[in-house]
Write a protein that holds these residues in place. Structure first.
Motif, mmCIF file in Angstrom:
data_model
loop_
_atom_site.group_PDB
_atom_site.id
_atom_site.type_symbol
_atom_site.label_atom_id
_atom_site.label_comp_id
_atom_site.label_asym_id
_atom_site.label_seq_id
_atom_site.Cartn_x
_atom_site.Cartn_y
_atom_site.Cartn_z
ATOM 1 N N LYS A 429 -22.452 33.605 -6.655
ATOM 2 C CA LYS A 429 -21.658 32.520 -7.238
ATOM 3 C C LYS A 429 -20.170 32.865 -7.227
ATOM 4 C CE LYS A 429 -21.540 29.479 -11.311
ATOM 5 N NZ LYS A 429 -20.081 29.515 -11.516
ATOM 6 N N TYR A 430 -19.843 34.098 -7.611
ATOM 7 C CA TYR A 430 -18.447 34.550 -7.598
ATOM 8 C C TYR A 430 -17.882 34.498 -6.180
ATOM 9 C CZ TYR A 430 -14.837 38.202 -7.087
ATOM 10 O OH TYR A 430 -13.716 38.916 -6.733
ATOM 11 N N PHE A 431 -18.655 34.972 -5.213
ATOM 12 C CA PHE A 431 -18.173 34.997 -3.827
ATOM 13 C C PHE A 431 -17.931 33.574 -3.328
ATOM 14 C CE2 PHE A 431 -17.870 35.631 0.639
ATOM 15 C CZ PHE A 431 -17.454 36.941 0.811
ATOM 16 N N GLN A 432 -18.862 32.674 -3.634
ATOM 17 C CA GLN A 432 -18.689 31.288 -3.192
ATOM 18 C C GLN A 432 -17.431 30.669 -3.795
ATOM 19 O OE1 GLN A 432 -20.590 27.909 -5.030
ATOM 20 N NE2 GLN A 432 -21.721 27.481 -3.134
ATOM 21 N N GLU A 433 -17.224 30.856 -5.087
ATOM 22 C CA GLU A 433 -16.064 30.262 -5.748
ATOM 23 C C GLU A 433 -14.760 30.782 -5.148
ATOM 24 O OE1 GLU A 433 -16.733 31.298 -9.793
ATOM 25 O OE2 GLU A 433 -18.029 29.567 -10.210
ATOM 26 N N GLU A 434 -14.682 32.096 -4.933
ATOM 27 C CA GLU A 434 -13.458 32.673 -4.382
ATOM 28 C C GLU A 434 -13.245 32.246 -2.929
ATOM 29 O OE1 GLU A 434 -11.177 35.139 -6.207
ATOM 30 O OE2 GLU A 434 -12.132 33.618 -7.475
ATOM 31 N N MET A 435 -14.312 32.210 -2.176
ATOM 32 C CA MET A 435 -14.237 31.825 -0.765
ATOM 33 C C MET A 435 -13.744 30.385 -0.613
ATOM 34 S SD MET A 435 -17.444 31.764 1.897
ATOM 35 C CE MET A 435 -18.398 30.695 0.808
ATOM 36 N N ILE A 436 -14.249 29.490 -1.461
ATOM 37 C CA ILE A 436 -13.817 28.091 -1.397
ATOM 38 C C ILE A 436 -12.383 27.958 -1.877
ATOM 39 C CG2 ILE A 436 -14.247 25.779 -2.281
ATOM 40 C CD1 ILE A 436 -16.303 26.805 -0.250
ATOM 41 N N LEU A 437 -12.033 28.693 -2.924
ATOM 42 C CA LEU A 437 -10.668 28.652 -3.422
ATOM 43 C C LEU A 437 -9.684 29.121 -2.350
ATOM 44 C CD1 LEU A 437 -9.520 29.709 -6.928
ATOM 45 C CD2 LEU A 437 -8.233 30.464 -4.940
ATOM 46 N N LEU A 438 -10.062 30.190 -1.622
ATOM 47 C CA LEU A 438 -9.216 30.689 -0.538
ATOM 48 C C LEU A 438 -9.290 29.794 0.699
ATOM 49 C CD1 LEU A 438 -10.157 34.462 -0.896
ATOM 50 C CD2 LEU A 438 -7.874 33.508 -1.270
ATOM 51 N N ASN A 439 -10.305 28.923 0.727
ATOM 52 C CA ASN A 439 -10.555 28.033 1.863
ATOM 53 C C ASN A 439 -10.644 28.818 3.175
ATOM 54 O OD1 ASN A 439 -11.112 25.396 2.763
ATOM 55 N ND2 ASN A 439 -9.039 25.197 3.587
ATOM 56 N N ASP A 440 -11.466 29.876 3.142
ATOM 57 C CA ASP A 440 -11.546 30.817 4.260
ATOM 58 C C ASP A 440 -12.967 30.818 4.829
ATOM 59 O OD1 ASP A 440 -11.597 33.036 5.959
ATOM 60 O OD2 ASP A 440 -10.089 34.083 4.775
ATOM 61 N N ARG A 441 -13.138 30.123 5.942
ATOM 62 C CA ARG A 441 -14.464 30.036 6.561
ATOM 63 C C ARG A 441 -14.942 31.366 7.144
ATOM 64 N NH1 ARG A 441 -16.574 24.923 8.006
ATOM 65 N NH2 ARG A 441 -15.292 23.193 7.292
ATOM 66 N N SER A 442 -14.008 32.260 7.487
ATOM 67 C CA SER A 442 -14.424 33.543 8.053
ATOM 68 C C SER A 442 -15.261 34.335 7.059
ATOM 69 C CB SER A 442 -13.203 34.365 8.470
ATOM 70 O OG SER A 442 -12.431 34.769 7.349
ATOM 71 N N LEU A 443 -15.012 34.164 5.777
ATOM 72 C CA LEU A 443 -15.807 34.829 4.748
ATOM 73 C C LEU A 443 -17.229 34.277 4.709
ATOM 74 C CD1 LEU A 443 -13.104 34.816 1.947
ATOM 75 C CD2 LEU A 443 -13.967 36.846 3.133
ATOM 76 N N TYR A 444 -17.373 33.001 5.040
ATOM 77 C CA TYR A 444 -18.703 32.391 5.066
ATOM 78 C C TYR A 444 -19.526 32.913 6.238
ATOM 79 C CZ TYR A 444 -22.401 28.989 5.827
ATOM 80 O OH TYR A 444 -23.632 28.411 6.029
ATOM 81 N N GLU A 445 -18.911 33.002 7.401
ATOM 82 C CA GLU A 445 -19.649 33.338 8.622
ATOM 83 C C GLU A 445 -20.281 34.720 8.563
ATOM 84 O OE1 GLU A 445 -20.365 31.327 10.951
ATOM 85 O OE2 GLU A 445 -19.144 29.678 10.197
ATOM 86 N N GLU A 446 -19.640 35.659 7.920
ATOM 87 C CA GLU A 446 -20.160 37.026 7.914
ATOM 88 C C GLU A 446 -20.715 37.406 6.539
ATOM 89 O OE1 GLU A 446 -21.316 40.560 9.450
ATOM 90 O OE2 GLU A 446 -20.365 38.963 10.588
#
Length: 542
Positions: A429-446
């Motif tokens: 949950k923490y990772f998802q929130e930060e990733m969306i806030l940063l709007n960084d798809r590269s974090l999603y892919e890996e």
């Protein structure tokens, strides 16, 4: 820092077998992502810093962090404007072990991958560079003498390289001596960069490897001939990594497959051979703060327990870095946990840093800065430190979780495993929130996909909104897309894209909405997704 994924080795009968090192994941996870950089057109080396005051999402304690990256006028497009010329000796391992199968690409040998890699390197050279090539197994030999690159018959050289076959023993210490002598025959101009590039599987005896590393160090210190060691087929060992990392002007890489190495060299080669500073020392001024664990390089990561509190750290070499179109760089980003010696104080003193380094000409330069921690919790100087901290927390947890999962089922291990299973959904949950806030798809892919894969494999319960499809939908949120489509019109409202933005959101302070759109029932800022507590109008002065 000009490095890729790293590994460690354990001696085994004079040869080496390899295992993952403690610092591997932090350095390689930073290198896999882009971070914001400070552009400079004049400074050979310019330190920049950021701080964060956050609550650890799994332990609920307040933490203090410092980020550091070193910027240079050679970064990005500056490398073409400041070309100093290169005398390069490519040194290729053609011993018998290079005829073994390359695990990264079925049907190919390590030598075939090394040949492709060498040809890729040739394409990166400039007409005014000088090139020589040394081959080695039990005995080194010169395939091509030192010559200005524009004068070389490249098609003939390519045929000679592709005709090579593996065979014989390995004496890499003799190869470095031969390559050094050949480099001495280069252009000879004082300001040119001199380097030996080794392509090898490092299947060498213990004594030969030690002698090889000794020659690399002597070349750097006495001749300013620097080395790049490229591991082909096997990850480089701990002794190689640590020695090369601690030798001025030197760096290393691993070839996992030809395509990845080709891409790496096409984008990174001129930066890989361009050091911009040596013996960079970061010192914290004063008695209040100390450096705890460091991440982003084996030079700052402490693998021995307990973690020592340090007032200073040293980086042996900093290299120029490639940039993307957003002025972001890969690698070269460091993160330190900060230990407050006076935790009970109600006020924060500024964090004062003094950075000093040796230039390529041998003179000493320095830079002093200070930065203040915010009084607010979960505050970050910039997105770079927020992203780096997210990667560290992810890597630290996942690395430990996988170790515990495989460990023998003692009572202590079972208790820790059950605790980590309960914490896992919180991490996701923490990772998802930060990733969306940063709007960084590269974090999603890996990284995010890896978390989801582990959760599904281990039957860990996750909320539906944390699953991939629901997460991807958050990236497609119209407000976020609108916000990023206003780059050319920074004063436009990020929702209607028509009116000027005049409303300031609190507490994030983003001015991104017009008066009409601010009437909509918004609970979170469209740019950073922080909760909105109030909205005020910014009046324009005539």
């Amino acid at each position: 820092m000009g490095r890729t994924q790293q590994t460690a080795c354990i001696s085994d009968g004079g040869r080496t077998r390899r295992q993952v090192a403690a610092f591997e994941a932090y350095d390689s996870s930073f290198y896999a992502h882009y971070f914001p950089a400070q552009r400079t057109s004049t400074e050979i080396l310019l330190p920049s810093f950021g701080v964060a005051k956050t609550v650890n999402p799994l332990e609920d304690n307040v933490e203090y962090w410092l980020s550091m990256n070193l910027n240079s006028c050679f970064d990005g497009p500056g490398i073409r404007l400041n070309d100093v010329g290169l005398d390069l000796v490519l040194t290729l391992d053609v011993s018998g072990s290079m005829g073994d199968r390359f695990e990264g690409e079925p049907g190919k040998t390590k030598l075939q991958i090394a040949q492709q890699s060498l040809l890729t390197l040739l394409k990166q050279l400039s007409p005014n560079d000088s090139l020589g090539i040394v081959l080695f197994n039990g005995t080194p030999r010169v395939l091509h003498p030192m010559e200005k690159f524009s004068s070389i018959d490249q098609e003939k050289l390519k045929e000679e390289i592709l005709s090579l076959r593996a065979g014989g023993g390995t004496e890499i210490s003799k190869a470095v001596q031969c390559a050094t002598e050949l480099n001495d025959q280069g252009n000879g101009r004082e300001k040119r960069s001199r380097r030996i590039f080794f392509l090898t599987d490092m299947e060498v005896s213990h004594n030969d490897g030690r002698e090889f590393l000794k020659h690399i160090q002597e070349n750097a210190e006495k001749k300013q001939i620097w080395s790049t060691v490229v591991g082909v087929g096997l990850d480089l060992g701990t002794e190689v990594i640590q020695t090369v990392s601690r030798t001025i002007g030197c760096n290393y890489s691993n070839v996992r497959n030809a395509r990845t190495f080709d891409q790496l060299m096409k984008t990174q080669f001129p930066y890989t051979v361009t050091p911009v500073g040596f013996h960079i020392q970061l010192n914290l001024v004063g008695d209040r703060y100390r450096l705890g664990q460091g991440y982003g390089s084996p030079e700052v990561y402490q693998y021995e327990q307990p973690i020592q509190q340090r007032q200073s750290i040293e980086l042996v070499t900093e290299f120029a870095l490639a940039m993307n179109e957003q002025n972001e760089v890969r690698g070269g980003y460091l993160l330190f946990q900060i230990i407050d010696q006076n935790k009970n104080s109600n006020t924060h003193e500024p964090l004062k840093m003094k950075t000093s380094w040796k230039t390529l000409q041998g003179s000493t330069e320095s830079n002093e800065q200070e930065i203040q921690f915010s009084e607010q919790i979960n505050s970050y100087t910039h997105a770079g430190i927020r992203k780096a901290l997210l990667l560290v927390r992810y890597t630290k947890f996942v690395k430990r979780y996988l170790i515990v999962r495989r460990a023998s089922a003692t009572p202590d291990i079972m208790e820790e495993y059950q605790t980590m299973r309960r914490q896992f959904p919180r991490l996701v949950k923490y990772f998802q929130e930060e990733m969306i806030l940063l709007n960084d798809r590269s974090l999603y892919e890996e990284e995010y996909r890896h978390l989801i894969d582990i959760a599904q494999k281990d039957d860990l319960p996750l909320d539906q909104n944390l699953l991939p499809n629901q997460t991807l939908a958050l990236f497609n949120d119209s407000a976020i897309e609108s916000a990023h489509s206003t780059t050319d019109h920074p004063n436009r409202c990020c929702i209607c894209l028509t009116n000027d933005s005049s409303m300031i959101l609190s507490p994030c302070a983003h001015q991104c909405l017009c008066k009409d759109c601010a009437q909509q029932p918004l609970s979170k800022c469209p740019l950073c997704r922080e909760e909105i507590t109030s909205i005020t109008e910014q009046f324009q002065h005539l």
